[in-house]
Motif scaffolding. Structure first.
Motif, PDB file in Angstrom:
ATOM      1  N   ALA A   1       0.642  -0.976  -0.721  1.00 24.94           N
ATOM      2  CA  ALA A   1      -0.152   0.480   0.205  1.00 24.94           C
ATOM      3  C   ALA A   1       0.752   1.713   0.383  1.00 24.94           C
ATOM      4  CB  ALA A   1      -0.723   0.042   1.033  1.00 24.94           C
ATOM      5  N   CYS A   2       0.590   2.439  -0.309  1.00 31.78           N
ATOM      6  CA  CYS A   2       0.902   3.060   0.053  1.00 31.78           C
ATOM      7  C   CYS A   2       1.262   3.883   1.127  1.00 31.78           C
ATOM      8  CB  CYS A   2       0.294   4.820  -1.313  1.00 31.78           C
ATOM      9  SG  CYS A   2      -1.167   5.349  -0.956  1.00 31.78           S
ATOM     10  N   ASP A   3       1.620   4.995   1.554  1.00 30.04           N
ATOM     11  CA  ASP A   3       1.323   5.600   3.445  1.00 30.04           C
ATOM     12  C   ASP A   3       0.593   6.233   3.424  1.00 30.04           C
ATOM     13  OD1 ASP A   3       2.662   7.910   1.996  1.00 30.04           O
ATOM     14  OD2 ASP A   3       4.128   7.431   2.949  1.00 30.04           O
ATOM     15  N   PHE A   4      -0.485   6.365   2.667  1.00 27.65           N
ATOM     16  CA  PHE A   4      -1.580   7.240   2.789  1.00 27.65           C
ATOM     17  C   PHE A   4      -1.467   8.603   3.165  1.00 27.65           C
ATOM     18  CE2 PHE A   4      -3.983   3.130   3.030  1.00 27.65           C
ATOM     19  CZ  PHE A   4      -3.985   3.383   1.886  1.00 27.65           C
ATOM     20  N   CYS A   5       0.058   9.460   2.535  1.00 27.15           N
ATOM     21  CA  CYS A   5       0.248  10.874   3.078  1.00 27.15           C
ATOM     22  C   CYS A   5       0.702  10.565   4.259  1.00 27.15           C
ATOM     23  CB  CYS A   5      -0.457  11.846   2.325  1.00 27.15           C
ATOM     24  SG  CYS A   5      -0.758  12.015   0.324  1.00 27.15           S
ATOM     25  N   ASP A   6       1.881   9.794   4.979  1.00 29.09           N
ATOM     26  CA  ASP A   6       2.166   9.927   6.300  1.00 29.09           C
ATOM     27  C   ASP A   6       0.856   9.626   7.268  1.00 29.09           C
ATOM     28  OD1 ASP A   6       5.241   9.596   5.743  1.00 29.09           O
ATOM     29  OD2 ASP A   6       6.071  11.922   6.061  1.00 29.09           O
TER      30      ASP A   6
ATOM     31  N   GLU B   1      -2.048  10.903   6.478  1.00 32.14           N
ATOM     32  CA  GLU B   1      -2.507  12.223   6.626  1.00 32.14           C
ATOM     33  C   GLU B   1      -3.822  12.041   6.164  1.00 32.14           C
ATOM     34  OE1 GLU B   1      -2.177  15.527   7.852  1.00 32.14           O
ATOM     35  OE2 GLU B   1      -0.666  14.122   9.384  1.00 32.14           O
ATOM     36  N   LYS B   2      -4.265  10.809   5.310  1.00 29.29           N
ATOM     37  CA  LYS B   2      -5.121  11.048   3.991  1.00 29.29           C
ATOM     38  C   LYS B   2      -6.130   9.536   4.202  1.00 29.29           C
ATOM     39  CE  LYS B   2      -5.020  12.998  -0.788  1.00 29.29           C
ATOM     40  NZ  LYS B   2      -4.517  12.797  -1.807  1.00 29.29           N
ATOM     41  N   MET B   3      -6.368   9.107   5.114  1.00 24.65           N
ATOM     42  CA  MET B   3      -6.418   7.685   5.896  1.00 24.65           C
ATOM     43  C   MET B   3      -7.933   7.230   5.326  1.00 24.65           C
ATOM     44  SD  MET B   3      -3.407   6.846   7.359  1.00 24.65           S
ATOM     45  CE  MET B   3      -3.920   5.582   8.385  1.00 24.65           C
TER      46      MET B   3
ATOM     47  N   ILE C   1      -2.114  -1.033  -3.107  1.00 25.04           N
ATOM     48  CA  ILE C   1      -3.035  -0.113  -2.526  1.00 25.04           C
ATOM     49  C   ILE C   1      -2.695   1.199  -2.522  1.00 25.04           C
ATOM     50  CG2 ILE C   1      -5.598   0.278  -1.200  1.00 25.04           C
ATOM     51  CD1 ILE C   1      -5.373  -1.847  -0.412  1.00 25.04           C
ATOM     52  N   ASN C   2      -3.087   2.018  -3.815  1.00 22.14           N
ATOM     53  CA  ASN C   2      -2.943   3.335  -3.491  1.00 22.14           C
ATOM     54  C   ASN C   2      -4.305   4.463  -3.344  1.00 22.14           C
ATOM     55  OD1 ASN C   2       0.013   3.729  -5.739  1.00 22.14           O
ATOM     56  ND2 ASN C   2      -1.076   2.418  -3.984  1.00 22.14           N
ATOM     57  N   GLY C   3      -4.188   5.564  -1.789  1.00 21.92           N
ATOM     58  CA  GLY C   3      -5.019   6.245  -1.475  1.00 21.92           C
ATOM     59  C   GLY C   3      -5.524   7.160  -2.370  1.00 21.92           C
ATOM     60  N   CYS C   4      -5.212   7.613  -3.471  1.00 13.57           N
ATOM     61  CA  CYS C   4      -5.984   8.488  -4.440  1.00 13.57           C
ATOM     62  C   CYS C   4      -5.378   8.056  -5.947  1.00 13.57           C
ATOM     63  CB  CYS C   4      -5.050   9.568  -3.478  1.00 13.57           C
ATOM     64  SG  CYS C   4      -3.987  10.345  -4.458  1.00 13.57           S
ATOM     65  N   ALA C   5      -5.783   9.052  -6.716  1.00 15.71           N
ATOM     66  CA  ALA C   5      -5.688   9.051  -8.200  1.00 15.71           C
ATOM     67  C   ALA C   5      -4.092   9.393  -8.169  1.00 15.71           C
ATOM     68  CB  ALA C   5      -6.844   9.950  -8.757  1.00 15.71           C
ATOM     69  N   SER C   6      -3.357  10.394  -7.100  1.00 14.60           N
ATOM     70  CA  SER C   6      -1.845  10.751  -7.433  1.00 14.60           C
ATOM     71  C   SER C   6      -1.620   8.936  -7.636  1.00 14.60           C
ATOM     72  CB  SER C   6      -1.320  11.168  -6.700  1.00 14.60           C
ATOM     73  OG  SER C   6      -1.807  12.237  -6.464  1.00 14.60           O
ATOM     74  N   ALA C   7      -1.650   7.632  -6.531  1.00 17.07           N
ATOM     75  CA  ALA C   7      -0.863   6.427  -7.217  1.00 17.07           C
ATOM     76  C   ALA C   7       0.907   6.496  -7.518  1.00 17.07           C
ATOM     77  CB  ALA C   7      -1.564   6.145  -8.082  1.00 17.07           C
ATOM     78  N   CYS C   8       1.158   7.292  -6.134  1.00 17.20           N
ATOM     79  CA  CYS C   8       2.361   8.022  -6.644  1.00 17.20           C
ATOM     80  C   CYS C   8       2.801   6.686  -5.280  1.00 17.20           C
ATOM     81  CB  CYS C   8       2.673   8.904  -5.401  1.00 17.20           C
ATOM     82  SG  CYS C   8       2.495   8.643  -4.010  1.00 17.20           S
ATOM     83  N   TYR C   9       2.818   5.273  -5.097  1.00 16.82           N
ATOM     84  CA  TYR C   9       3.683   4.321  -4.603  1.00 16.82           C
ATOM     85  C   TYR C   9       3.026   2.730  -5.807  1.00 16.82           C
ATOM     86  CZ  TYR C   9       5.155   5.602  -0.550  1.00 16.82           C
ATOM     87  OH  TYR C   9       6.178   6.183   0.887  1.00 16.82           O
ATOM     88  N   ASN C  10       3.004   3.434  -7.076  1.00 15.59           N
ATOM     89  CA  ASN C  10       2.214   2.589  -8.226  1.00 15.59           C
ATOM     90  C   ASN C  10       1.696   1.418  -8.300  1.00 15.59           C
ATOM     91  OD1 ASN C  10       3.996   4.123  -9.811  1.00 15.59           O
ATOM     92  ND2 ASN C  10       6.046   3.040  -9.490  1.00 15.59           N
TER      93      ASN C  10
END
Ligand code: SF4
Length: 225
Positions: A96-101, A103-105, A131-140
């Motif tokens: 998963a991504c880190d949900f913006c440290d 902040e975006k849980m 699983i990435n927490g938003c459309a930025s999908a910055c964890y690919n």
């Protein structure tokens, strides 16, 4: 200047494997959390000691080479320090991504639920669910076998990525806006298709590309709407 300096310890994973019986552990602070505490780093250093090796991987984890005779105790100590040890083999592995440290849980609770349902389930070849927490999908997420990209109480589901190699390629959008309430059953259904119809050891992307025009995929996609 340090970027290209030779800084290779005497013991690399390669030299250790030639020397004796070492086991590789894949560790991280958790599925979502990407922060190690200084105390955890100290524990890692103590566990690896003079004999082992540490390096980082391409997938948000540290790799430890531990003498096989010490592995049981090492696992216990690392887990006591709050570290997560990833299982190896032909199983479902969650990322998963880190949900913006943190902040975006919004998608964190369903991520945990999916982890409890899916992690460790046996499959023909290892499947990474990211699983990435938003459309930025910055964890690919779209570069893993099953990529789930959260937005507004739903997930876009990507399948068929080739994660590495000269033919690496992002997955394609399989289903749009699968509601959070439905995503667990939806992903389980994908896994069941893979378990039922894949050839022995067939990687998920090969299976998906071979079968993607079969009825069972269309039925699954239709049932979502
Ligand atoms: S994918 Fe979105 S929620 Fe996750 S870390 Fe990146 S920006 Fe934050």
């Amino acid at each position: 200047m340090n970027a290209f300096q030779k800084n290779i310890p005497d013991q690399t994973f390669e030299t250790l494997n030639r020397q004796g019986d070492f086991t590789r552990l894949v560790i991280s602070p958790g599925i979502i959390n990407k922060h190690y505490t200084p105390a955890q780093f100290q524990t890692i250093a103590e566990v690896v000691g003079e004999r082992g090796a540490i390096k980082y991987s391409a997938s948000y984890s540290l790799l430890l080479a531990i003498p096989t005779s010490d592995v049981k105790e090492a696992i216990y100590t690392l887990q006591q320090a709050g570290l997560y040890i990833m299982s190896s083999g032909a199983i479902i592995a969650m990322k998963a991504c880190d949900f913006c440290d943190g902040e975006k849980m919004e998608a964190a609770p369903i991520t945990e639920q999916l982890y409890h349902t899916l992690e460790g389930v046996t499959v023909p070849a290892r499947v990474r669910v990211n699983i990435n927490g938003c459309a930025s999908a910055c964890y690919n997420a779209v570069y893993d076998d099953i990529g789930l990209v959260y937005q507004q109480d739903s997930f876009d589901v990507y399948l068929g990525a080739v994660p590495m190699g000269a033919k690496a390629q992002a997955g394609t959008l399989f289903a749009k806006r699968v509601a959070v309430a439905k995503i667990e059953v939806f992903v389980q259904h994908i896994i069941q298709l893979y378990q039922t119809y894949a050839r022995p050891n067939e990687p998920f992307y090969k299976f998906y590309r071979r079968t993607k025009s079969d009825d069972f995929w269309q039925r699954l996609s239709r049932n979502n709407h």
